[in-house]
Each structure stands twice: as structure tokens, then as C-alpha cells.
Design a protein around this motif. Structure first.
Motif, PDB file in Angstrom:
ATOM      1  N   MET A  91      52.450  47.174  33.025  1.00 32.55           N
ATOM      2  CA  MET A  91      51.328  46.982  32.693  1.00 32.55           C
ATOM      3  C   MET A  91      51.050  48.364  34.185  1.00 32.55           C
ATOM      4  O   MET A  91      52.241  48.611  34.925  1.00 32.55           O
ATOM      5  CB  MET A  91      50.768  46.141  34.190  1.00 32.55           C
ATOM      6  CG  MET A  91      49.825  45.436  34.666  1.00 32.55           C
ATOM      7  SD  MET A  91      48.775  45.097  35.658  1.00 32.55           S
ATOM      8  CE  MET A  91      48.749  43.355  33.985  1.00 32.55           C
ATOM      9  N   ILE A  92      50.524  48.970  33.862  1.00 27.84           N
ATOM     10  CA  ILE A  92      49.779  50.326  34.214  1.00 27.84           C
ATOM     11  C   ILE A  92      48.360  50.235  35.157  1.00 27.84           C
ATOM     12  O   ILE A  92      47.711  50.148  34.120  1.00 27.84           O
ATOM     13  CB  ILE A  92      50.032  51.271  32.807  1.00 27.84           C
ATOM     14  CG1 ILE A  92      51.335  51.527  32.326  1.00 27.84           C
ATOM     15  CG2 ILE A  92      49.427  53.011  34.062  1.00 27.84           C
ATOM     16  CD1 ILE A  92      51.675  52.845  31.254  1.00 27.84           C
ATOM     17  N   ALA A  93      47.992  50.979  36.311  1.00 28.02           N
ATOM     18  CA  ALA A  93      47.024  50.742  36.840  1.00 28.02           C
ATOM     19  C   ALA A  93      47.181  51.863  37.588  1.00 28.02           C
ATOM     20  O   ALA A  93      47.408  52.575  38.308  1.00 28.02           O
ATOM     21  CB  ALA A  93      47.296  49.353  37.416  1.00 28.02           C
ATOM     22  N   SER A  94      45.318  52.118  37.420  1.00 27.49           N
ATOM     23  CA  SER A  94      44.264  53.284  38.540  1.00 27.49           C
ATOM     24  C   SER A  94      43.335  52.408  38.110  1.00 27.49           C
ATOM     25  O   SER A  94      43.371  51.311  38.975  1.00 27.49           O
ATOM     26  CB  SER A  94      44.477  54.352  37.151  1.00 27.49           C
ATOM     27  OG  SER A  94      43.779  54.206  36.546  1.00 27.49           O
ATOM     28  N   GLY A  95      42.553  52.966  39.893  1.00 22.37           N
ATOM     29  CA  GLY A  95      41.412  53.123  40.009  1.00 22.37           C
ATOM     30  C   GLY A  95      40.154  52.889  38.633  1.00 22.37           C
ATOM     31  O   GLY A  95      39.593  53.064  39.464  1.00 22.37           O
ATOM     32  N   VAL A  96      40.890  53.567  37.615  1.00 25.38           N
ATOM     33  CA  VAL A  96      40.212  53.898  36.575  1.00 25.38           C
ATOM     34  C   VAL A  96      40.134  52.852  35.437  1.00 25.38           C
ATOM     35  O   VAL A  96      39.032  52.844  34.778  1.00 25.38           O
ATOM     36  CB  VAL A  96      39.773  55.375  35.899  1.00 25.38           C
ATOM     37  CG1 VAL A  96      38.785  56.028  37.776  1.00 25.38           C
ATOM     38  CG2 VAL A  96      40.691  55.803  35.221  1.00 25.38           C
ATOM     39  N   ARG A  97      41.018  52.588  35.366  1.00 33.10           N
ATOM     40  CA  ARG A  97      41.698  51.273  34.431  1.00 33.10           C
ATOM     41  C   ARG A  97      42.856  51.179  34.339  1.00 33.10           C
ATOM     42  O   ARG A  97      44.172  51.160  35.433  1.00 33.10           O
ATOM     43  CB  ARG A  97      41.645  51.983  32.679  1.00 33.10           C
ATOM     44  CG  ARG A  97      42.828  53.008  32.219  1.00 33.10           C
ATOM     45  CD  ARG A  97      42.545  53.540  31.025  1.00 33.10           C
ATOM     46  NE  ARG A  97      41.625  54.259  30.842  1.00 33.10           N
ATOM     47  CZ  ARG A  97      41.350  55.581  31.502  1.00 33.10           C
ATOM     48  NH1 ARG A  97      41.856  56.779  31.813  1.00 33.10           N
ATOM     49  NH2 ARG A  97      40.151  56.198  31.190  1.00 33.10           N
TER      50      ARG A  97
END
Length: 171
Positions: free
Chosen positions: A63-69
């Protein structure tokens, strides 16, 4: 959730139509997700990036996560998941537009361009509920939608999904 597919031969304009329909559905207040079938391997990662390295090292899911997706990549070691299984993984929305998955029995609009020289897919197929085309084909027994008028297609789809139980699916 409601599900409706776009099907057609390669080069017929399925992706072009889908990307023209999306903002029109959203402007009408629909929440929409899409599922795209790929007939070949694909990779969302870039070689050398951390998430790519995690997968290369053997992680089953990354899982890759950031503040936009966020995105979840799942490596398969068995058969390709069926469309209903994939749709169940989506968050609930008003409409799921599916590109590809020709063999699945969900309702579909065939994108057909007679100039490409490919035969129509709709004959004998009850899952193809309408045909979006740029030239009216002879002997078509389905509703004909103007391929170059996405707003008219959205009008038809809006009515169709509101009145047809076949488009409903359980997430």
C-alpha cells in the motif's frame, strides 16, 4: 451500486468515451468509480522506487499512501479475479463503469465504429444493451447512441440504470 460496462474492439474509442462520460456523470451528482481490464501485465510502480522494491522483495500486498491518494497493489499467485470480486473491493459509489471484461454478463454498451471493419459484437449477446456508434449500423436491434454526443449517452445511461435491475450489484 450500479454497474455498466463499455465493450468493443481495440481502437473503437472505449477509453475516449469513458473519459468523456465521467465528468458529465459527476456534474449530475453521481459518484463514479471505474474498473479497467488489461489483457497483459501492467505495473503502476517505477523500478527502483521503494514500493517497487517492496514487491520485488516478495510482499504480497503493498500500500502506498500520501495526503492526496492511496493505492493498494496485490500480487496474484492464482487465477485472475473475476469482475464481481474486484467490484466488491471498491468503496460504494452510485455507478461503476467497467471497460473490458467482455465475457462477464454485466450490462454493456458496445462502442462500435463500422469504419474499423470489425464485426459488431451485439448479435446474440443479451449483455450488450445499447450500441454507441458514429454511423448507424444496419439491422441493429439495440438502442443506438450517438458516439460523438456524450451528454446524450449520459441521459440514456441515467434512465437505464434507474429503471433496470440488471445493473444493480452488491458490493
Amino acid at each position: 451500486m450500479r454497474i455498466l460496462g463499455l465493450t468493443g474492439w481495440s481502437g473503437s474509442g472505449k477509453t475516449t468515451l469513458l473519459t468523456a462520460l465521467l465528468p458529465l456523470f459527476i456534474a449530475r451528482g453521481f459518484s463514479v468509480s471505474t474498473v479497467k481490464h488489461a489483457h497483459h501485465g501492467f505495473d503502476l510502480d517505477q523500478p527502483g522506487k521503494d514500493s517497487w522494491r517492496h514487491r520485488q522483495a516478495g510482499a504480497r500486498e503493498v500500500m502506498i499512501a500520501s495526503g492526496v491518494r492511496w493505492a493498494l497493489m496485490h500480487e496474484l499467485d492464482g487465477p485472475e479475479p473475476a469482475l464481481p470480486e474486484l467490484v466488491r473491493r471498491l468503496s460504494p459509489v452510485d455507478l461503476v463503469l467497467v471497460e473490458g471484461f467482455k465475457a462477464n454478463p454485466h450490462p454493456k454498451i458496445e462502442v462500435h465504429r463500422p469504419a474499423l471493419g470489425q464485426p459488431p459484437m451485439w448479435p446474440g449477446r443479451s449483455d450488450i444493451v445499447a450500441v454507441a456508434c458514429d454511423a448507424v449500423p444496419a439491422d441493429c436491434d439495440r438502442p443506438i447512441l450517438p458516439l460523438n454526443d456524450p451528454a446524450a449517452i449520459v441521459d440514456w445511461v441515467h434512465h437505464f440504470v434507474q429503471t433496470n435491475d440488471a445493473v444493480h450489484t452488491t458490493p
